[in-house]
Scaffold this motif. Structure first.
Motif, short mmCIF file in Angstrom:
data_model
loop_
_atom_site.label_atom_id
_atom_site.label_comp_id
_atom_site.label_asym_id
_atom_site.label_seq_id
_atom_site.Cartn_x
_atom_site.Cartn_y
_atom_site.Cartn_z
N SER A 107 1.73 16.31 12.44
CA SER A 107 2.43 16.61 13.31
C SER A 107 3.75 16.22 13.92
N ARG A 108 3.76 15.53 13.99
CA ARG A 108 5.19 14.34 14.09
C ARG A 108 6.21 15.04 13.58
N ASN A 109 6.40 15.26 12.39
CA ASN A 109 7.41 15.54 11.68
C ASN A 109 6.47 16.96 10.64
N PRO A 110 6.30 17.66 10.85
CA PRO A 110 6.25 19.07 10.08
C PRO A 110 6.90 18.98 8.58
N THR A 111 8.01 18.84 8.37
CA THR A 111 8.65 19.25 7.48
C THR A 111 8.37 18.52 6.38
N GLY A 112 8.01 16.92 6.25
CA GLY A 112 7.54 15.90 5.64
C GLY A 112 8.24 15.10 4.88
N THR A 113 7.90 13.92 5.21
CA THR A 113 8.55 12.89 4.10
C THR A 113 7.52 12.48 2.76
N CYS A 114 8.04 11.58 1.67
CA CYS A 114 8.09 11.41 0.81
C CYS A 114 7.41 10.38 0.69
N GLU A 115 5.60 10.15 0.02
CA GLU A 115 4.66 8.65 0.68
C GLU A 115 5.73 7.63 -0.76
N ILE A 116 5.29 6.74 -0.72
CA ILE A 116 6.01 5.63 -1.03
C ILE A 116 4.89 4.58 -1.53
N TYR A 117 4.99 3.62 -2.70
CA TYR A 117 4.04 2.23 -2.71
C TYR A 117 4.90 0.97 -2.44
N GLY A 118 4.17 1.13 -0.70
CA GLY A 118 5.55 -0.34 -0.65
C GLY A 118 5.17 -1.60 0.74
N TRP A 119 5.62 -2.25 1.26
CA TRP A 119 4.93 -2.78 2.60
C TRP A 119 4.92 -1.84 3.63
N CYS A 120 3.87 -1.97 4.20
CA CYS A 120 3.83 -0.76 4.77
C CYS A 120 2.84 -1.25 6.04
N GLY B 148 0.56 -0.67 -0.35
CA GLY B 148 0.22 0.04 -0.06
C GLY B 148 0.64 0.92 0.10
N THR B 149 0.30 2.34 0.26
CA THR B 149 0.74 3.79 0.33
C THR B 149 1.30 3.97 1.65
N CYS B 150 2.34 4.81 1.87
CA CYS B 150 2.49 5.19 3.52
C CYS B 150 3.54 5.90 3.28
N SER B 151 3.97 6.74 4.38
CA SER B 151 5.46 8.00 4.08
C SER B 151 6.18 7.08 4.59
N GLU B 152 7.45 7.57 3.55
CA GLU B 152 9.03 7.35 3.74
C GLU B 152 9.47 7.00 5.46
N SER B 153 10.46 6.34 5.85
CA SER B 153 11.36 6.65 6.65
C SER B 153 11.89 8.15 7.11
N SER B 154 11.84 9.13 8.08
CA SER B 154 12.62 10.08 8.08
C SER B 154 13.63 10.02 8.15
N LYS B 155 14.44 8.77 8.00
CA LYS B 155 15.80 8.67 8.99
C LYS B 155 16.52 8.30 7.25
N VAL B 156 15.31 7.83 6.44
CA VAL B 156 16.34 7.93 4.31
C VAL B 156 16.56 9.63 3.93
N LEU B 157 17.51 10.30 4.45
CA LEU B 157 17.23 11.65 4.42
C LEU B 157 17.03 12.13 3.06
N ASP B 158 17.21 11.51 1.74
CA ASP B 158 16.80 12.19 0.76
C ASP B 158 14.92 12.11 0.14
N ALA B 159 14.34 11.30 1.22
CA ALA B 159 13.06 11.21 0.95
C ALA B 159 12.44 12.98 1.46
N ILE B 160 13.56 13.85 2.48
CA ILE B 160 12.21 14.32 3.18
C ILE B 160 12.40 15.55 2.67
#
Length: 399
Positions: A149-162, A109-121
């Motif tokens: 609210s937890r990540n106001p800067t945002g991360t890219c949405e991905i399609y994967g295992w969520c 499905g779709t979900c937010s990429e991890s904030s630890k992936v710097l390129d996804a911010i």
């Protein structure tokens, strides 16, 4: 004269030099060579044997033991060898799980990429490229920048295992009882040069031996069953510390077989070494881990999976050794080498005697003598011409 010297022939002339210094030196050299030949070459290095350094080997392993875990993801779970040993075929390289991170009930499905992936911010949708994947990401970008609210800067949405992988690592190993797991190592070796084969399993008629023994260098040196905690300890680590992030251990089986002493005198010697370059917490690359997933379908037929990132003890079993047996060829070669060294000692003593001693001129005159054809003819004439004394002593006969 130079041309004539090409046709000269030199032969050895033996001379007894009553020189105590040179005599003592030569005897010391002889005793040294004999001691080296007997002590080092034949006794220690067994120079009378033919050696086979190529050992054909096969290893079969089996791990036993169970452990109980209770996590928020899957609850109570009983781990057996079929769960924590990878691969399960019993090879010479194996992995034993001691800790894990689980991410249960993932589905596509779709979900937010991890904030630890710097390129996804991201801050806007244009920061996310639809259809592309991040180098260390968990899925394919949809082109949407998600903010909350937890990540106001945002991360890219991905399609994967969520949901994406849980990255919260336990501070203590979840399989604490793995320290008491036992590893059974069955090793078959063969030295093809001598057609010699043997196993590391002690040949005994006691059927309960393998069920009760545990390897100990002093009390049970030929028991092929090892406690996992002891293996890690002998490699220089604390098991509970290594079990958190994992590590790599080498088990070395050395075969040094003197086949002249018989079949029963060929035994394996075990040693244990750490393959880690540092401690388990000294660097970001420390430890040993990998991921795998278990898939299942729910009641509605949807495919789900539980993702495991497992840490554990990576074991590499290394077998090496040599075998030796008496053979006349290396024996003769080594004896010949010893005799050649004797000749070298004589040459050294000759150099000292003929060129470095005070009386060297006298010794050279006595040792070297040139015999020419003129000398030979003169000697023959002396032999053919009767001496004056012989003529005086010869009887006078009359008719």
């Amino acid at each position: 004269m130079a041309l004539q010297s090409l046709f000269n022939y030199s032969t050895v002339k033996y001379m007894v030099a009553k020189n105590r210094k040179i005599g003592v030196l030569y005897r010391i050299f002889q005793l040294t060579v004999i001691g080296y030949l007997i002590g080092w070459v034949f006794v220690i290095k067994k120079g009378y044997q033919a050696i086979d350094e190529t050992v054909d080997s096969s290893v079969v392993t089996k791990v036993k033991g169970v452990a109980l875990t209770n996590t928020t993801g899957t609850g109570v779970h009983l781990w057996g060898p079929e769960d924590y040993v990878i691969p399960q075929q019993g090879e010479r390289v194996l992995f034993i799980t001691t800790n894990f991170i689980e991410t249960p009930n993932q589905k596509l499905g779709t979900c937010s990429e991890s904030s630890k992936v710097l390129d996804a911010i991201c801050t806007k949708n244009e920061d996310c490229t639809q259809g592309e994947a991040f180098q260390i990401g968990n899925g394919i970008q949809t082109g949407v920048c998600l903010k909350n609210s937890r990540n106001p800067t945002g991360t890219c949405e991905i399609y994967g295992w969520c949901p994406i992988e849980n990255s919260q690592r336990p501070e203590v190993p979840l399989l604490t009882k793995a320290e008491n797991f036992t590893l059974y190592i069955k090793n078959f070796i063969r030295f093809s040069k001598f057609n010699f084969s043997k196993s590391n399993v002690l040949e005994t008629h006691n059927e309960t031996y393998l069920k009760t023994c545990l390897y100990d260098k002093i009390h049970h040196p030929y028991c092929p069953i090892f406690r996992l905690g002891d293996v890690v300890h002998k490699a220089g680590h604390n098991f509970q510390d290594m079990a958190v992030l994992g590590g790599s251990i080498g088990i070395l089986i050395e075969w040094r077989c003197d086949l002249d002493k018989g079949y029963s005198k060929c035994h394996p010697q075990y040693s244990f070494t750490s393959m880690e370059t540092g401690t388990t917490t000294s660097s970001v690359a420390a430890g040993y881990n990998f991921r795998y997933a278990r898939y299942f379908k729910n009641a509605d037929g949807e495919v789900h999976r539980t993702l495991y990132k497992v840490y554990g003890i990576h074991i590499d079993i290394i077998v090496y050794g040599t075998a030796g047996m008496f053979n006349i060829i290396p024996t003769v070669i080594n004896i010949g080498s010893g005799l050649a060294l004797m000749g070298a000692g004589m040459t050294i003593c000759d150099i000292l005697l003929l060129y470095l001693m005070k009386e060297s001129t006298l010794y050279r005159e006595k040792k070297f003598e040139t015999v020419s054809r003129k000398d030979i003819r003169s000697e023959k004439q002396k032999q053919e011409k009767p001496s004056q004394q012989d003529m005086l002593m010869s009887p006078i006969t009359t008719d």
